[in-house]
Write a protein that holds these residues in place. Structure first.
Motif, PDB file in Angstrom:
ATOM      1  N   ALA A  29       0.852  -1.187   0.000  1.00  8.14           N
ATOM      2  CA  ALA A  29       0.000   0.000   0.000  1.00  8.14           C
ATOM      3  C   ALA A  29       0.886   1.233   0.000  1.00  8.14           C
ATOM      4  O   ALA A  29       1.951   1.245   0.616  1.00  8.14           O
ATOM      5  N   ALA A  30       0.442   2.276  -0.705  1.00 10.17           N
ATOM      6  CA  ALA A  30       1.178   3.536  -0.757  1.00 10.17           C
ATOM      7  C   ALA A  30       0.222   4.663  -0.403  1.00 10.17           C
ATOM      8  O   ALA A  30      -0.913   4.689  -0.890  1.00 10.17           O
ATOM      9  N   ASP A  31       0.671   5.597   0.422  1.00  9.64           N
ATOM     10  CA  ASP A  31      -0.229   6.666   0.857  1.00  9.64           C
ATOM     11  C   ASP A  31       0.558   7.928   1.163  1.00  9.64           C
ATOM     12  O   ASP A  31       1.775   7.890   1.379  1.00  9.64           O
ATOM     13  N   GLY A  32      -0.157   9.057   1.175  1.00  9.12           N
ATOM     14  CA  GLY A  32       0.437  10.335   1.507  1.00  9.12           C
ATOM     15  C   GLY A  32      -0.421  11.080   2.500  1.00  9.12           C
ATOM     16  O   GLY A  32      -1.598  10.767   2.697  1.00  9.12           O
ATOM     17  N   HIS A  62      -8.990  -1.035   5.737  1.00 11.27           N
ATOM     18  CA  HIS A  62      -8.118  -1.911   4.962  1.00 11.27           C
ATOM     19  C   HIS A  62      -6.749  -1.937   5.657  1.00 11.27           C
ATOM     20  O   HIS A  62      -6.101  -0.896   5.807  1.00 11.27           O
ATOM     21  N   ASP A  63      -6.303  -3.113   6.067  1.00 15.41           N
ATOM     22  CA  ASP A  63      -5.121  -3.207   6.923  1.00 15.41           C
ATOM     23  C   ASP A  63      -3.881  -2.549   6.320  1.00 15.41           C
ATOM     24  O   ASP A  63      -3.192  -1.775   7.000  1.00 15.41           O
ATOM     25  N   LEU A  64      -3.555  -2.882   5.084  1.00 18.80           N
ATOM     26  CA  LEU A  64      -2.344  -2.321   4.475  1.00 18.80           C
ATOM     27  C   LEU A  64      -2.477  -0.814   4.274  1.00 18.80           C
ATOM     28  O   LEU A  64      -1.531  -0.057   4.536  1.00 18.80           O
ATOM     29  N   ASN A  65      -3.647  -0.383   3.793  1.00 17.74           N
ATOM     30  CA  ASN A  65      -3.851   1.050   3.586  1.00 17.74           C
ATOM     31  C   ASN A  65      -3.768   1.821   4.896  1.00 17.74           C
ATOM     32  O   ASN A  65      -3.164   2.897   4.967  1.00 17.74           O
ATOM     33  N   GLU A  66      -4.368   1.268   5.940  1.00 12.52           N
ATOM     34  CA  GLU A  66      -4.328   1.948   7.243  1.00 12.52           C
ATOM     35  C   GLU A  66      -2.895   2.036   7.756  1.00 12.52           C
ATOM     36  O   GLU A  66      -2.493   3.059   8.341  1.00 12.52           O
ATOM     37  N   ALA A  67      -2.124   0.978   7.562  1.00 11.14           N
ATOM     38  CA  ALA A  67      -0.731   0.986   8.026  1.00 11.14           C
ATOM     39  C   ALA A  67       0.090   2.037   7.288  1.00 11.14           C
ATOM     40  O   ALA A  67       0.896   2.757   7.891  1.00 11.14           O
ATOM     41  N   ALA A  68      -0.098   2.133   5.967  1.00 18.10           N
ATOM     42  CA  ALA A  68       0.622   3.149   5.197  1.00 18.10           C
ATOM     43  C   ALA A  68       0.171   4.546   5.590  1.00 18.10           C
ATOM     44  O   ALA A  68       0.988   5.465   5.734  1.00 18.10           O
ATOM     45  N   ASP A  69      -1.136   4.718   5.775  1.00 22.50           N
ATOM     46  CA  ASP A  69      -1.678   6.017   6.160  1.00 22.50           C
ATOM     47  C   ASP A  69      -1.120   6.459   7.517  1.00 22.50           C
ATOM     48  O   ASP A  69      -0.729   7.625   7.693  1.00 22.50           O
ATOM     49  N   ARG A 106       1.694   5.682   8.918  1.00 27.08           N
ATOM     50  CA  ARG A 106       3.106   6.034   8.816  1.00 27.08           C
ATOM     51  C   ARG A 106       3.314   7.333   8.046  1.00 27.08           C
ATOM     52  O   ARG A 106       4.218   8.114   8.384  1.00 27.08           O
ATOM     53  N   ALA A 107       2.497   7.568   7.022  1.00 27.09           N
ATOM     54  CA  ALA A 107       2.595   8.837   6.287  1.00 27.09           C
ATOM     55  C   ALA A 107       2.202  10.005   7.192  1.00 27.09           C
ATOM     56  O   ALA A 107       2.854  11.057   7.196  1.00 27.09           O
ATOM     57  N   ARG A 108       1.132   9.807   7.961  1.00 27.52           N
ATOM     58  CA  ARG A 108       0.699  10.867   8.876  1.00 27.52           C
ATOM     59  C   ARG A 108       1.722  11.096   9.985  1.00 27.52           C
ATOM     60  O   ARG A 108       1.990  12.235  10.383  1.00 27.52           O
ATOM     61  N   ASP A 109       2.336  10.021  10.474  1.00 29.40           N
ATOM     62  CA  ASP A 109       3.368  10.173  11.490  1.00 29.40           C
ATOM     63  C   ASP A 109       4.552  10.971  10.948  1.00 29.40           C
ATOM     64  O   ASP A 109       5.152  11.785  11.670  1.00 29.40           O
ATOM     65  N   ALA A 110       4.901  10.725   9.681  1.00 32.39           N
ATOM     66  CA  ALA A 110       6.008  11.469   9.080  1.00 32.39           C
ATOM     67  C   ALA A 110       5.656  12.955   8.970  1.00 32.39           C
ATOM     68  O   ALA A 110       6.486  13.823   9.260  1.00 32.39           O
ATOM     69  N   ALA A 111       4.433  13.247   8.530  1.00 34.76           N
ATOM     70  CA  ALA A 111       4.004  14.642   8.438  1.00 34.76           C
ATOM     71  C   ALA A 111       4.015  15.305   9.812  1.00 34.76           C
ATOM     72  O   ALA A 111       4.443  16.459   9.967  1.00 34.76           O
ATOM     73  N   THR A 112       3.553  14.568  10.815  1.00 29.78           N
ATOM     74  CA  THR A 112       3.539  15.096  12.175  1.00 29.78           C
ATOM     75  C   THR A 112       4.955  15.356  12.682  1.00 29.78           C
ATOM     76  O   THR A 112       5.209  16.339  13.388  1.00 29.78           O
ATOM     77  N   ALA A 113       5.889  14.472  12.318  1.00 31.16           N
ATOM     78  CA  ALA A 113       7.282  14.673  12.715  1.00 31.16           C
ATOM     79  C   ALA A 113       7.837  15.972  12.132  1.00 31.16           C
ATOM     80  O   ALA A 113       8.504  16.745  12.830  1.00 31.16           O
ATOM     81  N   TYR A 114       7.565  16.206  10.868  1.00 32.47           N
ATOM     82  CA  TYR A 114       8.052  17.451  10.256  1.00 32.47           C
ATOM     83  C   TYR A 114       7.363  18.667  10.866  1.00 32.47           C
ATOM     84  O   TYR A 114       7.959  19.735  10.987  1.00 32.47           O
ATOM     85  N   GLN A 115       6.106  18.507  11.236  1.00 27.13           N
ATOM     86  CA  GLN A 115       5.423  19.608  11.914  1.00 27.13           C
ATOM     87  C   GLN A 115       6.112  19.934  13.238  1.00 27.13           C
ATOM     88  O   GLN A 115       6.201  21.100  13.635  1.00 27.13           O
ATOM     89  N   ALA A 116       6.609  18.904  13.903  1.00 24.34           N
ATOM     90  CA  ALA A 116       7.309  19.084  15.169  1.00 24.34           C
ATOM     91  C   ALA A 116       8.798  19.358  14.972  1.00 24.34           C
ATOM     92  O   ALA A 116       9.553  19.379  15.950  1.00 24.34           O
TER      93      ALA A 116
END
Length: 355
Positions: A6-9, A124-131, A133-143
């Motif tokens: 799964a790939a997500d942004g 959807h398990d794979l989509n949720e997992a990608a989502d 991690r993408a959101r965590d990355a965005a949150t990291a840059y926000q912080a």
């Protein structure tokens, strides 16, 4: 063996702190992002990095699960036409996210790849997992901290190191190959300023398109976190005017009630007149851009349509009235359609809750 991922942004503000991720399983995933980017950039980058991370396995087919119609249509439908036009859209404007799309186009050479659309935020398990991690990355840059880049794809680090050893890569080479490298520091979520993750993503910070600045049929709720809508790109599979008779109005109105169509901002844009407006039951006026945006992000709901009347007011105008029914909700609706540029397009819509 087919690689299924799964790939997500994700983007916080869109544009704003942004992240991307692809996910195979807990031992095989990658994530990254930018301090300032868009959701569509993240979606594209997740797909690109997946290609780069599996470049050492060119014989393995890729099956990519994606909740972005924009990404799937860009790669599978629109890219050949854009290339023929010198990477310009049908209106002559440059294609947005051009560098990412060119990288994906190059990465596709010699690869077997299929895309499957999955509904986002639907369990959807794979989509949720990608989502996540993408959101965590965005949150990291926000912080203002480096995100957890993940373990990567087995063997990708060695392949990338062999490919770049002894070279002084250009900015494109850094983006193309450096992004799949993951040294011990990045694996342990301690990437420093000179980490491969940072050097690979830095050139993309200048690719952020302007903010659309609006949210957006047939709804009346507030949308606090809105994703921007990219410039409309007509779907080449849709031939304008394929049904010119007035019956096309009913057919196309039904399309606008179809969850799959509502999730595709590009198809919705084809159906709405450039000057489209909607008046919601609260009295709020919705613009075309707000409507497209709202539909693309709403939860999927099946809506039944009961036609009450269809009248052609003149050679280029038709009025459709109908009742839409969804669980716990019945609405009387009026739609004014305009025959514009050899096709029917919705010019105005109003809905009133039925007592």
């Amino acid at each position: 063996m087919t690689i299924i991922a799964a790939a997500d942004g994700s983007a916080l503000g869109n544009p704003g702190p942004a992240g991307w991720a692809w996910y195979v399983d807990d031992s095989c995933w990658r994530a990254g992002g930018w301090p300032h980017g868009t959701n569509n950039m993240g979606e594209l980058m997740a797909v690109l990095d997946l290609f780069k991370s599996t470049a050492h396995l060119p014989e393995e087919p890729l099956h990519i699960l994606c909740d972005s119609q924009y990404v799937i249509n860009s790669v599978t439908k629109w890219m050949p036409g854009w290339k023929r036009k010198g990477w310009r859209k049908s209106d002559g404007k440059p294609v947005l996210n051009l560098e990412l799309l060119k990288e994906i186009d190059a990465a596709l050479v010699g690869r077997k790849c299929t895309f499957e659309w999955v509904k986002g935020h639907a369990g959807h398990d794979l989509n949720e997992a990608a989502d996540d991690r993408a959101r965590d990355a965005a949150t990291a840059y926000q912080a203002k901290r480096q995100p957890n880049s993940g373990p990567g794809f087995p063997g990708a680090q060695t392949a990338a190191a062999n490919q770049t050893s002894g070279d002084s890569p250009s900015s494109r080479d850094t983006h193309a190959t450096g992004v799949v490298q993951a040294d011990s520091a990045s694996k342990n979520n301690a990437a420093g300023p000179s980490s491969p993750l940072q050097s690979a993503t830095a050139p993309l910070r200048d690719l952020v398109p302007p903010a659309f600045g609006e949210q957006a049929l047939f709804g009346d709720q507030d949308q606090p976190d809105l994703f921007s809508v990219m410039d409309d790109e007509p779907d080449p599979s849709f031939t304008p005017g394929r049904t010119k008779g007035i019956d096309a109005v009913i057919e196309q109105e039904r399309e606008l009630l179809d969850p799959a169509v509502r999730a595709d901002p590009f198809r919705v844009a084809e159906l709405l007149h450039p000057d489209f407006e909607e008046i919601g039951s609260s009295g709020r006026v919705w613009t075309r851009a707000e409507t497209i945006q709202m539909l693309s992000e709403e939860e999927s709901v099946t809506v039944d349509m009961e036609v009450m009347g269809l009248a052609q007011l003149d050679t280029s105008t038709a009025l459709l009235t109908y009742r839409s029914s969804a669980p716990g909700r019945s609405v009387l609706r009026s739609s004014l359609w305009n025959f514009d540029n050899d096709q029917w397009r919705l010019r105005f819509h109003q809905g009133t809750l039925e007592a």
